[in-house]
Design a protein around this motif. Structure first.
Motif, short mmCIF file in Angstrom:
data_model
loop_
_atom_site.label_atom_id
_atom_site.label_comp_id
_atom_site.label_asym_id
_atom_site.label_seq_id
_atom_site.Cartn_x
_atom_site.Cartn_y
_atom_site.Cartn_z
N ALA A 32 0.83 -1.21 0.00
CA ALA A 32 0.00 0.00 0.00
C ALA A 32 0.86 1.26 0.00
O ALA A 32 0.62 2.20 -0.77
CB ALA A 32 -0.92 -0.01 1.21
N ASP A 90 -0.60 4.72 -0.91
CA ASP A 90 -1.85 4.58 -0.17
C ASP A 90 -1.48 4.50 1.31
O ASP A 90 -0.92 3.50 1.76
CB ASP A 90 -2.59 3.32 -0.60
CG ASP A 90 -3.86 3.07 0.21
OD1 ASP A 90 -4.21 3.94 1.04
OD2 ASP A 90 -4.48 2.00 0.03
N ASP A 143 -3.70 5.00 3.87
CA ASP A 143 -4.89 4.75 4.69
C ASP A 143 -4.76 3.36 5.30
O ASP A 143 -5.27 2.37 4.77
CB ASP A 143 -6.15 4.86 3.83
CG ASP A 143 -7.42 4.57 4.62
OD1 ASP A 143 -7.34 4.54 5.87
OD2 ASP A 143 -8.48 4.36 3.99
#
Length: 343
Positions: free
Chosen positions: A213, A218, A220
């Motif tokens: 990720a 990313d 989150d």
């Protein structure tokens, strides 16, 4: 001069008076968590492993003192011994679950603590949990509890007071006690290993997912670990990704969170479980080669050993996905390390 100093001090403390040429200070911005909080977080996780291990070892010392050293003492204390086995299993399960949850909290803290645009710092912080917990803390716990503490139990009872009673106890009674002691020890040890291995694999899977990720920018972390939701669609239940028109739902379903094919993982886990059993058997057989129970198991176990070694050697690693190949290397390394103990 003294009066001037006094007046200046009073003016500086007033809420409405400012010195000439100065302006009100801008409001304080919220500060990011200091980087050393990551170190403190990991130290807390390591302390959890250490305290859990110490708790089990302390309880074991109490058990040894309470049970005593005679066969009669052992027979009167079988339930107490089983309680320690149960405690070892439950504490290992709970510790592993905490380690998984702590890892997820740690990755959130990484995002809040370091400059995520600095790839080196981000990688360094992310890998720290892997190195300190997955590699070090789990391995230390394995050595202290799965290896050493259970070896102590084996030596004290199965190969200790029960073995010593062989010549002075009716054989049927002795054989039953001997067999029951081994089963209780072996079952608990296997359960501890399963709890240790499963949660350690979860920690690795989480680490792999977060790395992927972060590589894709990313950050989150909660989203990475969010459970897949299902929605009703025309009377059928499908994943939220499918309902949204995901082009490759089948591929997503064919592997677990770490990218390892579930069938391949199950196969490798089965191999590892067998070889753990094999190593324990060889140790027991080496210490008690006249045991009729062990002799009866020997031929069958050796046949399984030959079959498992042959099947495992036939795995073509060049055909494996990167995730499967990494898991294959991880499991086989542990297997060969374990086999080296009885080579």
């Amino acid at each position: 001069m003294a009066a001037a100093l006094s007046l200046g001090a009073c003016g500086g403390s007033g809420g409405e008076t400012t010195q000439p040429g100065t302006t009100d200070a801008p409001p304080q911005q919220e500060q990011a968590a200091p980087a050393n909080s990551l170190e403190a977080f990991i130290q807390d996780v390591q302390a959890d492993f250490s305290s859990t291990s110490k708790k089990l070892l302390d309880e074991q010392e109490k058990l040894f003192a309470e049970v005593g050293e005679t066969y009669e003492d052992y027979l009167a204390s079988v339930d107490k011994i089983q309680q320690w086995y149960d405690l070892a299993v439950s504490e290992t399960e709970a510790l592993g679950a905490r380690a998984v949850e702590s890892g997820r909290e740690y990755y959130k803290l990484v995002v809040d603590s370091v400059d995520v645009t600095d790839d080196r710092e981000l990688d360094k912080a992310t890998e720290e949990y892997y190195d300190s917990v997955y590699e070090d803390a789990f391995e230390d716990y394995y050595d202290e509890i799965y290896e050493d503490a259970f070896d102590e139990m084996y030596d004290a009872y199965y190969d200790g007071v029960i073995q010593d009673a062989y010549d002075v106890t009716p054989y049927d009674e002795w054989s039953e006690a001997h067999s029951d002691a081994y089963d209780a020890w072996s079952d608990a040890r296997s359960d501890v290993y399963d709890a240790w291995s499963d949660t350690r694999s979860d920690v690795y899977s989480d680490y792999s997912d977060v790395r992927s990720a972060f590589y894709s920018n990313d950050f989150d972390v909660e989203g990475v670990f969010a459970p897949v939701q299902v929605v009703e669609n025309g009377g059928t239940v499908e994943s939220a990704e499918s309902a949204a028109g995901d082009a490759e739902p089948a591929a997503a379903d064919s592997s677990d969170a770490s990218g390892v094919d579930p069938e391949f993982k199950a196969m490798m886990d089965g191999y590892e479980s067998f070889f753990n059993e094999y190593v324990e058997f060889i140790k027991a057989y080496g210490e008690n080669p006249t045991s009729t129970e062990l002799i009866a198991q020997y031929s069958n176990l050796m046949a399984q050993y030959t079959e498992s070694m042959g099947t495992m050697s036939e795995v073509d690693t060049s055909d494996l996905s990167p995730a499967d190949a990494a898991y294959y290397a991880e499991v086989t390394a542990r297997i060969y390390e374990n086999l080296a103990e009885v080579a």
